[in-house]
Design an enzyme around this catalytic site. Structure first.
Site, PDB file in Angstrom:
ATOM      1  N   ARG A  63       0.189 -13.269  -6.339  1.00  0.00           N
ATOM      2  CA  ARG A  63      -0.722 -13.118  -7.481  1.00  0.00           C
ATOM      3  C   ARG A  63      -0.039 -12.622  -8.766  1.00  0.00           C
ATOM      4  O   ARG A  63      -0.647 -12.583  -9.819  1.00  0.00           O
ATOM      5  CB  ARG A  63      -1.877 -12.176  -7.098  1.00  0.00           C
ATOM      6  CG  ARG A  63      -2.941 -12.885  -6.292  1.00  0.00           C
ATOM      7  CD  ARG A  63      -4.076 -11.950  -5.977  1.00  0.00           C
ATOM      8  NE  ARG A  63      -3.741 -11.035  -4.893  1.00  0.00           N
ATOM      9  CZ  ARG A  63      -4.432  -9.929  -4.627  1.00  0.00           C
ATOM     10  NH1 ARG A  63      -5.442  -9.568  -5.391  1.00  0.00           N
ATOM     11  NH2 ARG A  63      -4.080  -9.161  -3.621  1.00  0.00           N
ATOM     12  N   ASP A 119       5.152  -1.388  -3.608  1.00  0.00           N
ATOM     13  CA  ASP A 119       4.327  -1.813  -4.751  1.00  0.00           C
ATOM     14  C   ASP A 119       3.276  -0.777  -5.143  1.00  0.00           C
ATOM     15  O   ASP A 119       2.297  -1.091  -5.800  1.00  0.00           O
ATOM     16  CB  ASP A 119       3.670  -3.171  -4.452  1.00  0.00           C
ATOM     17  CG  ASP A 119       2.757  -3.116  -3.237  1.00  0.00           C
ATOM     18  OD1 ASP A 119       2.686  -2.062  -2.584  1.00  0.00           O
ATOM     19  OD2 ASP A 119       2.110  -4.140  -2.947  1.00  0.00           O
ATOM     20  N   ARG A 128      14.401   3.990 -26.644  1.00  0.00           N
ATOM     21  CA  ARG A 128      14.608   3.118 -25.482  1.00  0.00           C
ATOM     22  C   ARG A 128      15.293   3.752 -24.278  1.00  0.00           C
ATOM     23  O   ARG A 128      15.668   3.057 -23.343  1.00  0.00           O
ATOM     24  CB  ARG A 128      15.417   1.895 -25.919  1.00  0.00           C
ATOM     25  CG  ARG A 128      14.613   0.916 -26.749  1.00  0.00           C
ATOM     26  CD  ARG A 128      15.500  -0.157 -27.320  1.00  0.00           C
ATOM     27  NE  ARG A 128      16.440  -0.660 -26.342  1.00  0.00           N
ATOM     28  CZ  ARG A 128      17.577  -1.290 -26.644  1.00  0.00           C
ATOM     29  NH1 ARG A 128      17.905  -1.470 -27.917  1.00  0.00           N
ATOM     30  NH2 ARG A 128      18.384  -1.708 -25.714  1.00  0.00           N
TER      31      ARG A 128
HETATM   32  C1  UD1 Z   1      -1.980  -2.621   4.365  1.00  0.00           C
HETATM   33  C2  UD1 Z   1      -2.598  -1.962   5.601  1.00  0.00           C
HETATM   34  C3  UD1 Z   1      -4.023  -1.496   5.275  1.00  0.00           C
HETATM   35  C4  UD1 Z   1      -3.997  -0.555   4.113  1.00  0.00           C
HETATM   36  C5  UD1 Z   1      -3.292  -1.181   2.924  1.00  0.00           C
HETATM   37  C6  UD1 Z   1      -3.080  -0.158   1.840  1.00  0.00           C
HETATM   38  C7  UD1 Z   1      -1.593  -3.195   7.457  1.00  0.00           C
HETATM   39  C8  UD1 Z   1      -1.821  -4.171   8.518  1.00  0.00           C
HETATM   40  N1  UD1 Z   1      -2.631  -2.929   6.681  1.00  0.00           N
HETATM   41  O1  UD1 Z   1      -2.747  -3.767   4.104  1.00  0.00           O
HETATM   42  O2  UD1 Z   1      -4.604  -0.870   6.403  1.00  0.00           O
HETATM   43  O3  UD1 Z   1      -5.317  -0.164   3.768  1.00  0.00           O
HETATM   44  O4  UD1 Z   1      -1.989  -1.687   3.297  1.00  0.00           O
HETATM   45  O5  UD1 Z   1      -2.566  -0.767   0.703  1.00  0.00           O
HETATM   46  O6  UD1 Z   1      -0.515  -2.662   7.345  1.00  0.00           O
HETATM   47  N2  UD1 Z   1       5.211  -6.215   3.794  1.00  0.00           N
HETATM   48  C9  UD1 Z   1       6.478  -6.447   4.272  1.00  0.00           C
HETATM   49  N3  UD1 Z   1       6.636  -7.319   5.305  1.00  0.00           N
HETATM   50  C10 UD1 Z   1       5.606  -7.963   5.883  1.00  0.00           C
HETATM   51  C11 UD1 Z   1       4.306  -7.712   5.387  1.00  0.00           C
HETATM   52  C12 UD1 Z   1       4.133  -6.827   4.353  1.00  0.00           C
HETATM   53  O7  UD1 Z   1       7.456  -5.882   3.771  1.00  0.00           O
HETATM   54  O8  UD1 Z   1       5.848  -8.740   6.814  1.00  0.00           O
HETATM   55  C13 UD1 Z   1       5.034  -5.277   2.687  1.00  0.00           C
HETATM   56  C14 UD1 Z   1       4.367  -5.878   1.479  1.00  0.00           C
HETATM   57  O9  UD1 Z   1       5.338  -6.402   0.588  1.00  0.00           O
HETATM   58  C15 UD1 Z   1       3.651  -4.675   0.884  1.00  0.00           C
HETATM   59  C16 UD1 Z   1       3.322  -3.812   2.084  1.00  0.00           C
HETATM   60  O10 UD1 Z   1       4.166  -4.243   3.120  1.00  0.00           O
HETATM   61  O11 UD1 Z   1       4.496  -3.933   0.022  1.00  0.00           O
HETATM   62  C17 UD1 Z   1       1.871  -3.892   2.506  1.00  0.00           C
HETATM   63  O12 UD1 Z   1       1.578  -5.220   2.890  1.00  0.00           O
HETATM   64  P1  UD1 Z   1       0.254  -5.932   2.471  1.00  0.00           P
HETATM   65  O13 UD1 Z   1       0.280  -7.311   2.947  1.00  0.00           O
HETATM   66  O14 UD1 Z   1      -0.054  -5.678   1.050  1.00  0.00           O
HETATM   67  O15 UD1 Z   1      -0.805  -5.137   3.377  1.00  0.00           O
HETATM   68  P2  UD1 Z   1      -2.323  -4.925   3.065  1.00  0.00           P
HETATM   69  O16 UD1 Z   1      -3.043  -6.148   3.450  1.00  0.00           O
HETATM   70  O17 UD1 Z   1      -2.501  -4.441   1.686  1.00  0.00           O
HETATM   71 MG    MG Z   2      -1.449  -4.551  -0.131  1.00  0.00          MG
END
Ligand code: UD1
Ligand code: MG
Length: 429
Positions: free
Chosen positions: A19, A111, A307
């Site tokens: 996004r 993030d 800066r």
């Molecule tokens: C996750 C949590 C959720 C929580 C939320 C808070 C899980 C399953 N769920 O969901 O309970 O409320 O965060 O923000 O963990 N990432 C990796 N490798 C992967 C997948 C993700 O490095 O294979 C990283 C992403 O880049 C990100 C972070 O892990 O920085 C979280 O992943 P994201 O997919 O955003 O999880 P949410 O669905 O937000």
């Molecule tokens: Mg997330």
């Protein structure tokens, strides 16, 4: 047993960030010229209870790795997760490195740049005080949609259920999973090898370690966050703008409380790593990024751009359309109009005339050089100083001059061509 006093962080940064609609990896998008990942690594490092961070990289791994290598060579190492099969899968990439490690692991997301060092410190301290094996950071959200929900019973937290897997009843829970965990590594590490992906998203969820720990009779706990915005996750450019605003409002509030006068908080942008002393006035439309130190009783702006790596003494005036970078300016010096000062050291009691430019960059050799202007020296309007160059004490540079050699103490530098006056020129034409 020899338990390390400091924890290790695992920062999840492998995701794509679709996004963001960008060619750049999400975690390298910047707030005040610093990548999101930099904020998270700094929070971990500054917490005093974390001494090393593993960064899980995947999407645009090389770029993220280069950033870590350049800015955090001693305190981070990157682990490649490819393909990305979920947050639990991501953490499993440190198992090898942490074999035999008996301390805690704090899992963070790359993030969420607004997380504070102090909060992480309190989080780890609470985990230790409770003798917990696993502590989950949670928050109470009026609108919990899209977050994992914390499921409790009388004995504490027993599971986290993702929105997509939640029942109607579970969706009503307002305590959400912030995505930050403190783990006693020795006890919980085996969980990462046993995770299953039989869920709505077909991913290996880190959140399933809670259930695993409860089943093993380990102690789980939650730490409820006070400032919900600290776990604000960036998923779009709109979020990036919102996070910048949150950080800016907080920074400005802190300066106002400390006795800095900020005429128009709405149009003033100040990076969180800028120190400003009392009675300095910041006029509208000032933009300050990076790490800087500004003394007391200064007047900055309107329309000034600082800066980073700038140190300004007391009673200094930085006026409109002045840009400063990597420079020090001592007390009682004025840089009042239309100037660029970069890679420079300017003494006290100097007057930098309107339109003075320090030409610090050679675009052919790509080398940046230094300008040194000592106490009491002055530059005339529209003068160019071609670095490297030194203006000794009380030296003067005449208006319109281009300085390419050092100027001795009390000397005048003048490169202007002689003025010719042609009388009655208009009439004769
Ligand atoms: C996750 C949590 C959720 C929580 C939320 C808070 C899980 C399953 N769920 O969901 O309970 O409320 O965060 O923000 O963990 N990432 C990796 N490798 C992967 C997948 C993700 O490095 O294979 C990283 C992403 O880049 C990100 C972070 O892990 O920085 C979280 O992943 P994201 O997919 O955003 O999880 P949410 O669905 O937000
Ligand atoms: Mg997330």
């Amino acid at each position: 047993m020899n338990i390390p006093k400091k924890a290790k962080a695992v920062i999840l940064a492998a995701g794509k960030g679709t996004r963001m609609k960008s060619d750049k990896p999400k975690v390298l998008h910047e707030i005040f010229n610093k990548p999101l990942l930099g904020y998270v690594v700094d929070a971990a490092q500054n917490s005093n209870l974390i001494d090393f961070s593993y960064i899980i990289v995947g999407h645009c791994a090389e770029e993220v790795q280069d950033f870590c290598q350049k800015y955090y060579p001693q305190t981070t190492t990157c682990k490649l997760q490819s393909p990305q099969l979920g947050t639990g899968h991501a953490v499993s990439f440190v198992i090898e490195d942490l074999k035999g490690y008996k301390g805690e692991v704090v899992v963070l997301c790359g993030d969420t740049p607004l997380i504070k060092a102090k909060t992480l410190e309190n989080f780890i301290t609470t985990h230790r005080k409770n003798n917990a094996d696993l502590t989950v950071m949670s928050a109470i959200f009026e609108n919990p949609t899209n977050y994992g929900r914390i499921i409790r019973d009388n004995n504490g937290i027993k599971a986290i259920v993702e929105e997509k897997d939640a029942t109607f009843e579970q969706k009503a829970v307002k305590e959400i999973n912030a995505g930050i965990y403190c783990i006693n590594w020795e006890k919980i590490a085996p969980a990462f090898k046993e995770l299953k992906n039989d869920n709505a998203q077909g991913e290996y969820y880190i959140t399933d370690i809670v259930k695993w720990a409860v089943e093993k009779g380990l102690k789980t706990n939650s730490f409820i966050l006070e400032n919900n915005y600290e776990i604000f996750g960036i998923n779009s450019k709109a979020h990036l703008a919102q996070a910048t605003k949150i950080l800016n409002d907080e920074t400005i509030q802190k300066h106002l409380e400390n006795g800095v006068q900020i005429v128009d908080p709405q149009s003033t942008w100040i990076s969180p790593e800028t120190q400003i002393s009392t009675d300095t006035i910041i006029l509208p439309n000032v933009y300050i990024t990076g790490k800087n130190k500004i003394g007391k009783n200064c007047k900055i702006g309107p329309f000034a751009h600082i800066r980073g790596d700038v140190e300004i003494g007391d009673y200094v005036k930085i006026g409109n359309f002045v840009e400063l970078k990597k420079s020090s300016i001592k007390s009682h010096t004025n840089v009042c109009h239309l100037s660029y000062v970069g890679d420079s050291e300017i003494g006290s009691g100097c007057n930098i005339g309107a339109g003075t430019i320090t030409a610090n960059y050679n675009p052919i050799t790509k080398v940046k050089s230094k300008t040194i202007i000592k106490n009491g020296a002055n530059t005339g309007s529209n003068s160019v100083i071609v670095a490297p160059v030194v203006m000794e004490e009380n030296a003067n540079l005449a208006a319109g001059s281009v300085l390419t050699k050092n100027l001795d103490k009390n000397a005048l530098g003048l490169t202007r061509s002689a003025l010719r006056i042609i009388q009655n020129w208009v009439k004769n034409k």
